[in-house]
Design an enzyme around this catalytic site. Structure first.
Site, PDB file in Angstrom:
ATOM      1  N   ARG A 114      96.374  24.356  -2.702  1.00 32.63           N
ATOM      2  CA  ARG A 114      96.162  25.350  -3.751  1.00 32.63           C
ATOM      3  C   ARG A 114      95.151  26.416  -3.331  1.00 32.63           C
ATOM      4  O   ARG A 114      95.367  27.612  -3.539  1.00 32.63           O
ATOM      5  CB  ARG A 114      95.684  24.663  -5.034  1.00 32.63           C
ATOM      6  CG  ARG A 114      95.525  25.581  -6.237  1.00 32.63           C
ATOM      7  CD  ARG A 114      96.875  26.062  -6.738  1.00 32.63           C
ATOM      8  NE  ARG A 114      97.322  27.306  -6.124  1.00 32.63           N
ATOM      9  CZ  ARG A 114      98.603  27.600  -5.931  1.00 32.63           C
ATOM     10  NH1 ARG A 114      99.553  26.753  -6.246  1.00 32.63           N
ATOM     11  NH2 ARG A 114      98.934  28.743  -5.379  1.00 32.63           N
ATOM     12  N   LYS A 149      86.132  47.816  -8.703  1.00 36.16           N
ATOM     13  CA  LYS A 149      86.788  47.007  -9.736  1.00 36.16           C
ATOM     14  C   LYS A 149      87.556  45.863  -9.077  1.00 36.16           C
ATOM     15  O   LYS A 149      88.781  45.791  -9.100  1.00 36.16           O
ATOM     16  CB  LYS A 149      87.725  47.883 -10.571  1.00 36.16           C
ATOM     17  CG  LYS A 149      86.990  48.946 -11.365  1.00 36.16           C
ATOM     18  CD  LYS A 149      87.948  49.849 -12.125  1.00 36.16           C
ATOM     19  CE  LYS A 149      87.199  50.934 -12.880  1.00 36.16           C
ATOM     20  NZ  LYS A 149      88.101  51.861 -13.588  1.00 36.16           N
ATOM     21  N   LYS A 181      77.275  58.981 -11.511  1.00 32.03           N
ATOM     22  CA  LYS A 181      78.267  59.016 -12.574  1.00 32.03           C
ATOM     23  C   LYS A 181      77.641  59.550 -13.871  1.00 32.03           C
ATOM     24  O   LYS A 181      76.473  59.921 -13.907  1.00 32.03           O
ATOM     25  CB  LYS A 181      78.869  57.619 -12.768  1.00 32.03           C
ATOM     26  CG  LYS A 181      79.605  57.123 -11.510  1.00 32.03           C
ATOM     27  CD  LYS A 181      80.169  55.737 -11.689  1.00 32.03           C
ATOM     28  CE  LYS A 181      81.381  55.718 -12.580  1.00 32.03           C
ATOM     29  NZ  LYS A 181      82.547  56.373 -11.979  1.00 32.03           N
ATOM     30  N   GLU A 210      80.022  62.724  -9.870  1.00 32.98           N
ATOM     31  CA  GLU A 210      81.171  62.788 -10.771  1.00 32.98           C
ATOM     32  C   GLU A 210      80.985  63.945 -11.749  1.00 32.98           C
ATOM     33  O   GLU A 210      79.905  64.118 -12.313  1.00 32.98           O
ATOM     34  CB  GLU A 210      81.281  61.475 -11.540  1.00 32.98           C
ATOM     35  CG  GLU A 210      82.357  61.435 -12.601  1.00 32.98           C
ATOM     36  CD  GLU A 210      82.298  60.141 -13.398  1.00 32.98           C
ATOM     37  OE1 GLU A 210      82.839  59.139 -12.916  1.00 32.98           O
ATOM     38  OE2 GLU A 210      81.681  60.138 -14.481  1.00 32.98           O
ATOM     39  N   ASP A 231      86.668  63.587 -12.580  1.00 34.38           N
ATOM     40  CA  ASP A 231      86.991  62.461 -13.451  1.00 34.38           C
ATOM     41  C   ASP A 231      87.952  62.866 -14.564  1.00 34.38           C
ATOM     42  O   ASP A 231      87.613  63.693 -15.418  1.00 34.38           O
ATOM     43  CB  ASP A 231      85.704  61.892 -14.051  1.00 34.38           C
ATOM     44  CG  ASP A 231      85.948  60.673 -14.911  1.00 34.38           C
ATOM     45  OD1 ASP A 231      86.764  59.825 -14.521  1.00 34.38           O
ATOM     46  OD2 ASP A 231      85.341  60.579 -15.998  1.00 34.38           O
TER      47      ASP A 231
END
Length: 294
Positions: A114, A149, A181, A210, A231
Site C-alpha cells: 500500500r 498548494k 501578495k 502580485e 492575479d
C-alpha cells in the site's frame, strides 16, 4: 530601470531534481511508520520464509513518477527484494503496461504494497496532469509553474513529479524566493513600499509582486519590480498588461486557471502561468499489484 533579459534565459528557476537518497529514506520511513505501527498483523499469517513474485500494472495511460520512493519502501522492509523495472520516471506509458516485477519475501511484499503504491500512483497522477497542461500550451513559449498548494508532507515529491510531466517549479517554499501578495502589500502600506522593502532585504533572491489591477501594475513597474504576478486578470487585461510592460518585467498569470482556459491565457503573451491544480487536485493513477505463480 535595470535591463531585462530574454524569456528563455532570465528566470532563475528553482527546478527540483530527484531529492537526495537521504531525503527519500526519511520520507519513506515516516510513511511506513504511519502504516505499519507496531507491525503488520495480517502479513504475520504468512510463513516467515515464504517467497513470492509480483507484477505492477498501470490500468490507464499515464506518466510514471515515484520509482525511487516505491523501491525505497521495499528496500527498508527487506533489501533482498529484487525489482525489475519496465519503465522509468517521466516516461509516458499506455494503459495495461507492465510497470515492474518484484521477487522476494512474501511478508515484506504484502506489508509494503500500500505504501509503495500510494507513492507511485499519487506522483504519477501529478506528473500525468502536468503533462496535460504542458501539452495544452505547447508552442506558445509559456512556462507552466506549480505553487505551494501541495499535499502536506509531499512538497518535494510533488514538485519533482511536476517536472517529470514537463512543467516547472515556482519557489519550493517560503525560504527560496520573495512573493509579495495582497496581505503583504496591505501590511506594508502599498505596492511601492512592499517592493522597496523586499529589494533592500532580499537582493540575492528572486522578488515577485502580485498586482490586482492595471494601476497596481504601473505602480509595480515604477518601483522597478522585475517579476509581476497578474492575479485573476481577465484575458483582455492580460493582453493590455503585456503591451504596457513591453518586456520590462517578467509577467505571470494566475488565478482560476484550468485546462479549458490556459491556452487562451498563454496566447496573451505572458511569460508564465501558475496553476495550483497541478498539485492540489490530485487524482491517483490506477495501478494494480498482483501476485503470480513463479
Amino acid at each position: 530601470m535595470r535591463p531585462w533579459c530574454s524569456r528563455s534565459s532570465c528566470w532563475r528557476s528553482a527546478e527540483l531534481s530527484l531529492p537526495s537518497a537521504q531525503a527519500i529514506q526519511a520520507q519513506v520511513s515516516l510513511a511506513l511508520a504511519e502504516d505499519l505501527g507496531t507491525g503488520d498483523r495480517t502479513a504475520a499469517l504468512i510463513p516467515a520464509d515464504a517467497r513470492s513474485r509480483v507484477r505492477v500494472v498501470c490500468r490507464e495511460a499515464a506518466v510514471v513518477c515515484g520509482v525511487a520512493w516505491f523501491a525505497e519502501v521495499f528496500r527498508q522492509l527487506d533489501p533482498g527484494i529484487v525489482i525489475d523495472w519496465h519503465c522509468q520516471d517521466g516516461e509516458m506509458i499506455a494503459a495495461d503496461r507492465l510497470v515492474c516485477e518484484l521477487n522476494g519475501n512474501t511478508r515484506a511484499l504484502l506489508s509494503g504494497e500500500r505504501t509503495a503504491l500510494n507513492y507511485l500512483q499519487t506522483l504519477s497522477g501529478t506528473a500525468t496532469l502536468a503533462k496535460r497542461y504542458a501539452d495544452t500550451v505547447a508552442g506558445t513559449g509559456v512556462r507552466i509553474l506549480d505553487t505551494r498548494k501541495t499535499v502536506p508532507g509531499l512538497r518535494l515529491q510533488q514538485k519533482y513529479a511536476v517536472t517529470c510531466g514537463g512543467c516547472h517549479n515556482h519557489r519550493i517554499g517560503l525560504f527560496d524566493a520573495v512573493l509579495i501578495k495582497e496581505n503583504h502589500i496591505k501590511a506594508a502600506g502599498s505596492v511601492t513600499e512592499a517592493v522597496k522593502a523586499a529589494q533592500a532585504l532580499a537582493a540575492d533572491i528572486e522578488i515577485e509582486v502580485e498586482v490586482e489591477s492595471l494601476a497596481e501594475l504601473e505602480e509595480a513597474l515604477a518601483a522597478d519590480a522585475r517579476r509581476i504576478l497578474l492575479d485573476n486578470f481577465p484575458v483582455e487585461q492580460l493582453r493590455q498588461a503585456v503591451k504596457r510592460v513591453a518586456g520590462r518585467a517578467r509577467l505571470e498569470a494566475s488565478g482560476g486557471v484550468n485546462l479549458e482556459s490556459i491556452r487562451e491565457i498563454a496566447e496573451t503573451g505572458v511569460d508564465d502561468i501558475s496553476v495550483g491544480a497541478l498539485t492540489k487536485d490530485v487524482r491517483a493513477v490506477d495501478l494494480s499489484m498482483r501476485f503470480f505463480d513463479p
